[in-house]
Design a protein around this motif. Structure first.
Motif, PDB file in Angstrom:
ATOM      1  N   MET A 148     -48.248  95.948  89.407  1.00  0.00           N
ATOM      2  CA  MET A 148     -49.329  96.777  91.369  1.00  0.00           C
ATOM      3  C   MET A 148     -48.437  95.679  92.352  1.00  0.00           C
ATOM      4  SD  MET A 148     -52.761  96.950  89.276  1.00  0.00           S
ATOM      5  CE  MET A 148     -54.032  97.790  91.068  1.00  0.00           C
ATOM      6  N   GLY A 149     -47.248  94.786  92.446  1.00  0.00           N
ATOM      7  CA  GLY A 149     -47.143  93.979  92.927  1.00  0.00           C
ATOM      8  C   GLY A 149     -47.546  92.777  93.400  1.00  0.00           C
ATOM      9  N   GLY A 150     -48.329  92.370  92.019  1.00  0.00           N
ATOM     10  CA  GLY A 150     -48.920  91.128  92.128  1.00  0.00           C
ATOM     11  C   GLY A 150     -48.710  90.236  90.927  1.00  0.00           C
ATOM     12  N   PHE A 151     -49.565  88.997  90.491  1.00  0.00           N
ATOM     13  CA  PHE A 151     -49.474  88.231  89.269  1.00  0.00           C
ATOM     14  C   PHE A 151     -50.883  88.248  89.105  1.00  0.00           C
ATOM     15  CE2 PHE A 151     -45.908  87.552  91.850  1.00  0.00           C
ATOM     16  CZ  PHE A 151     -44.564  87.517  90.911  1.00  0.00           C
ATOM     17  N   TRP A 152     -51.418  87.825  87.689  1.00  0.00           N
ATOM     18  CA  TRP A 152     -52.470  88.191  87.338  1.00  0.00           C
ATOM     19  C   TRP A 152     -52.963  86.970  85.944  1.00  0.00           C
ATOM     20  CZ3 TRP A 152     -56.093  91.816  90.222  1.00  0.00           C
ATOM     21  CH2 TRP A 152     -54.736  92.406  90.684  1.00  0.00           C
ATOM     22  N   HIS A 153     -53.751  86.966  85.586  1.00  0.00           N
ATOM     23  CA  HIS A 153     -54.483  85.769  84.938  1.00  0.00           C
ATOM     24  C   HIS A 153     -55.199  87.451  84.291  1.00  0.00           C
ATOM     25  CE1 HIS A 153     -55.272  82.446  87.553  1.00  0.00           C
ATOM     26  NE2 HIS A 153     -54.577  81.655  86.656  1.00  0.00           N
ATOM     27  N   PRO A 154     -54.684  86.887  82.738  1.00  0.00           N
ATOM     28  CA  PRO A 154     -54.814  88.142  81.786  1.00  0.00           C
ATOM     29  C   PRO A 154     -56.461  88.336  82.049  1.00  0.00           C
ATOM     30  CG  PRO A 154     -53.468  86.927  81.100  1.00  0.00           C
ATOM     31  CD  PRO A 154     -53.910  86.540  82.111  1.00  0.00           C
ATOM     32  N   GLU A 155     -57.439  87.605  82.313  1.00  0.00           N
ATOM     33  CA  GLU A 155     -58.789  87.804  82.605  1.00  0.00           C
ATOM     34  C   GLU A 155     -59.370  88.357  83.726  1.00  0.00           C
ATOM     35  OE1 GLU A 155     -58.012  83.180  83.521  1.00  0.00           O
ATOM     36  OE2 GLU A 155     -57.708  84.717  81.881  1.00  0.00           O
ATOM     37  N   CYS A 156     -57.738  88.007  84.667  1.00  0.00           N
ATOM     38  CA  CYS A 156     -58.558  88.457  86.290  1.00  0.00           C
ATOM     39  C   CYS A 156     -58.712  89.986  86.505  1.00  0.00           C
ATOM     40  CB  CYS A 156     -57.750  87.929  87.691  1.00  0.00           C
ATOM     41  SG  CYS A 156     -58.710  86.067  87.497  1.00  0.00           S
ATOM     42  N   PHE A 157     -57.496  91.180  85.334  1.00  0.00           N
ATOM     43  CA  PHE A 157     -57.419  92.023  85.354  1.00  0.00           C
ATOM     44  C   PHE A 157     -58.232  92.900  84.624  1.00  0.00           C
ATOM     45  CE2 PHE A 157     -54.650  96.265  84.555  1.00  0.00           C
ATOM     46  CZ  PHE A 157     -53.684  95.670  85.760  1.00  0.00           C
ATOM     47  N   ARG A 158     -58.820  93.761  85.946  1.00  0.00           N
ATOM     48  CA  ARG A 158     -59.853  94.292  85.181  1.00  0.00           C
ATOM     49  C   ARG A 158     -60.426  95.592  85.968  1.00  0.00           C
ATOM     50  NH1 ARG A 158     -63.930  90.254  83.922  1.00  0.00           N
ATOM     51  NH2 ARG A 158     -64.349  88.357  83.597  1.00  0.00           N
ATOM     52  N   CYS A 159     -61.036  96.560  85.207  1.00  0.00           N
ATOM     53  CA  CYS A 159     -61.088  97.423  85.253  1.00  0.00           C
ATOM     54  C   CYS A 159     -61.879  97.521  86.796  1.00  0.00           C
ATOM     55  CB  CYS A 159     -62.591  98.231  84.065  1.00  0.00           C
ATOM     56  SG  CYS A 159     -62.398 100.332  84.832  1.00  0.00           S
ATOM     57  N   TYR A 160     -61.672  98.577  87.306  1.00  0.00           N
ATOM     58  CA  TYR A 160     -62.020  98.894  88.712  1.00  0.00           C
ATOM     59  C   TYR A 160     -63.443  99.622  88.924  1.00  0.00           C
ATOM     60  CZ  TYR A 160     -63.436  99.740  93.667  1.00  0.00           C
ATOM     61  OH  TYR A 160     -64.313 100.068  95.483  1.00  0.00           O
ATOM     62  N   GLU A 161     -63.987 100.569  87.351  1.00  0.00           N
ATOM     63  CA  GLU A 161     -65.097 101.188  86.827  1.00  0.00           C
ATOM     64  C   GLU A 161     -66.420 100.466  86.775  1.00  0.00           C
ATOM     65  OE1 GLU A 161     -67.907 103.969  86.665  1.00  0.00           O
ATOM     66  OE2 GLU A 161     -66.334 103.802  87.492  1.00  0.00           O
ATOM     67  N   CYS A 162     -65.927  99.633  85.528  1.00  0.00           N
ATOM     68  CA  CYS A 162     -66.585  98.754  84.556  1.00  0.00           C
ATOM     69  C   CYS A 162     -66.714  96.965  84.614  1.00  0.00           C
ATOM     70  CB  CYS A 162     -66.720  98.303  82.839  1.00  0.00           C
ATOM     71  SG  CYS A 162     -65.055  98.597  82.404  1.00  0.00           S
ATOM     72  N   ASN A 163     -65.790  96.921  85.083  1.00  0.00           N
ATOM     73  CA  ASN A 163     -64.829  95.101  85.781  1.00  0.00           C
ATOM     74  C   ASN A 163     -65.379  94.218  84.716  1.00  0.00           C
ATOM     75  OD1 ASN A 163     -65.149  93.256  87.944  1.00  0.00           O
ATOM     76  ND2 ASN A 163     -67.143  92.409  87.616  1.00  0.00           N
ATOM     77  N   GLU A 164     -65.040  94.899  82.872  1.00  0.00           N
ATOM     78  CA  GLU A 164     -64.347  94.192  82.285  1.00  0.00           C
ATOM     79  C   GLU A 164     -62.767  94.442  82.180  1.00  0.00           C
ATOM     80  OE1 GLU A 164     -66.350  92.930  80.149  1.00  0.00           O
ATOM     81  OE2 GLU A 164     -67.743  93.861  80.595  1.00  0.00           O
ATOM     82  N   ALA A 165     -62.691  93.168  81.837  1.00  0.00           N
ATOM     83  CA  ALA A 165     -61.203  92.838  81.530  1.00  0.00           C
ATOM     84  C   ALA A 165     -59.441  94.190  80.791  1.00  0.00           C
ATOM     85  CB  ALA A 165     -60.911  91.731  80.818  1.00  0.00           C
TER      86      ALA A 165
END
Length: 508
Positions: A148-165
């Protein structure tokens, strides 16, 4: 292979892959969107890889050299050299593996499908090399993902609906936001309003459904052919296990339309008087006392066959203005609802029509809601008014068109009255020449609803009947109405009727 273990030292668990699902559109056919590209492996630090390979080769070279010293040390070195010389093939194999790995790391990743990519790939680099797009903190030593054009910690890449990783093998995207597949389906995948299941994809993977143009009801295409019942009045398909009223002629009536339905001739007489007053308010009083009868579908069809003149709206006629003498069967008493939501105890009697004027009777199909019954009655009374006032034989577009205009005007006035609004009806007049007529119409309509203020559904039902008139695609009823309402809005009702009397056509 020691340099490999040094270079890839530390925790390196397997992490699942991800899949991009394009967003759903607003049409009845939805397809997946474009694929998402990733940098992936190409972000490795190539200099550290080269340094590690050079270090390994230097160690192997040192181990193969002889050092001059005491005899015991020489013998020991010779044994070591022999041992290493026996493993030449292993060294060569390590060197080839290192070169192949280095080459693969420098080349971009390859995918068999455009919509599948690997969001979780472990990387090792120095502190401060990347910034997390989720928490905006520096990504230290460890794994990160690039998508998605960026870099993420695995735990920071979260679902926009439930906010879970998101740790699933695949994930979905909508408006550049990641979702679990289950969360995306729950929020965006349309459900059928009839069977309450998710609408399935068709043979080419698109989500295809049917939608009612007014009620915006979405349902599976299969329900159009699996005998799912539809209300004969509002045309909606009710959810499964919703009770209907089954009429004797096979029509089904939903309970909301049943609430305001008119079932027998006597019950319809007050509405008939209201619409006669509506015509009188437009300076179009009908002097003759024309019988109004509510009939079953079979009786209506038989009367239509016995009528020589007139235009009829196929596939079903719900009202008829008769000019011939004949006998029809009318409903005398409102039937009761029995077991299985069927009507029982319907009482009918034959009624002999005698020709005393150009119109012998008006027939209306029984069991329809009050607003639909009234609009049909207003339409048929316009047929009667034209015949009683000596209008020449008109084309179907002109006669049916002006009759639909009067039905639309009556519905408009009833909706305004039912909502308690004093706003002027947009179709009651179109010029100053008809302002007095429209004012009289509004005076009538403000007190025309004998049932008091109607329910929200009944007002919505009135809007639907107006929509049916406005969107009719037939030549006589649809095109005729649109020409007629344009003429009335431009010249007023009286001048339009005068022009029809003289020329047999609408004014332009």
């Amino acid at each position: 292979m020691g340099w490999l273990s040094k270079f890839f030292g530390g925790s390196n668990p397997r992490v699942p892959e991800g899949k991009y699902h394009g967003r759903y559109g607003e049409e009845t056919l939805w397809d997946y969107g474009p694929s998402v590209s990733m940098d992936g492996w190409q972000d490795y630090d190539n200099e550290e890889i080269d340094r590690a390979i050079a270090l390994s080769l230097a160690e192997e070279d040192q181990k193969g050299k002889k050092v001059i010293g005491n005899d015991s040390q020489v013998e020991e070195d010779e044994q070591v050299a022999k041992a290493f010389s026996g493993n030449d093939s292993v060294v060569e194999e390590d060197e080839q593996l290192a070169k192949a790995l280095q080459e693969s790391l420098r080349s971009p990743p390859r995918y068999d499908r455009e919509d599948i990519f690997e969001p979780y790939i472990p990387f090792f680099f120095s502190s401060g090399f990347r910034t997390c797009a989720g928490c905006n903190a520096e990504i230290g030593h460890g794994r990160y993902l690039s998508c998605m054009g960026g870099f993420w910690h695995p735990e920071c890449f979260r679902c926009y609906e439930c906010n879970e990783a998101i740790t699933d093998y695949e994930f979905s995207m909508y408006q550049n936001r990641p979702y679990h597949k289950s969360c995306h389906k729950k929020r965006f995948h349309p459900k059928c309003d009839v069977c309450k299941n998710y609408i399935p994809s068709n043979a080419v993977g698109m989500i295809e459904y049917r939608a009612h143009p007014f009620w915006m009801q979405k349902y599976c295409p299969s329900h159009e052919s699996d005998k799912t019942p539809r209300c004969c009045s509002c045309e909606r398909m009710e959810p499964r296990d919703t009770p209907y009223l089954l009429l004797d002629d096979g029509r089904r009536l939903c309970l909301e339309c049943l609430d305001s339905s008119i079932m027998d001739t006597n019950e319809c007489q007050p509405l008939y008087l209201e619409i006669r007053e509506f015509y009188e308010g437009l300076n179009m009083k009908i002097q003759q006392q024309i019988p109004l009868l509510l009939v079953e579908r079979q009786a209506l069809n038989e009367a239509m066959e016995g009528e020589k003149n007139g235009h009829h709206h196929l596939p079903e006629t719900r009202g008829l203005c008769l000019s011939e003498e004949q006998t029809v069967s009318t409903i005398l008493r409102r039937p009761r609802i029995g077991a299985g939501n069927r009507i029982i105890d319907m009482v009918t009697e034959p009624y002999r029509l005698i020709r005393r004027c150009e119109v012998t009777a008006i027939l209306i199909l029984f069991g329809l809601p009050r607003l639909l019954t009234g609009s049909i009655l207003a339409h048929e009374m316009m047929h009667a008014w034209l015949r009683l006032h000596g209008y020449p034989n008109l084309s179907p577009e002109v006669e049916e068109g002006i009759c639909q205009v009067l039905a639309h005007m009556w519905l408009d006035s009833e909706i305004v009255a039912g909502s308690g609004s004093r706003a002027e009806s947009s179709s009651s007049s179109g010029s100053s020449s008809s302002s007095s007529s429209s004012s009289e119409s509004m005076t009538y309509s403000s007190g025309s609803s004998k049932k008091g203020k109607r329910s929200q559904f009944e007002n919505k039902l009135g809007e639907f009947f107006k929509h049916q008139i406005e969107s009719d695609t037939s030549s006589a009823y649809g095109d005729g109405f649109r020409m007629g309402i344009e003429a009335v809005n431009k010249y007023g009702l009286k001048r339009t009727l005068d022009h029809i009397s003289l020329t047999g056509s609408f004014p332009y």
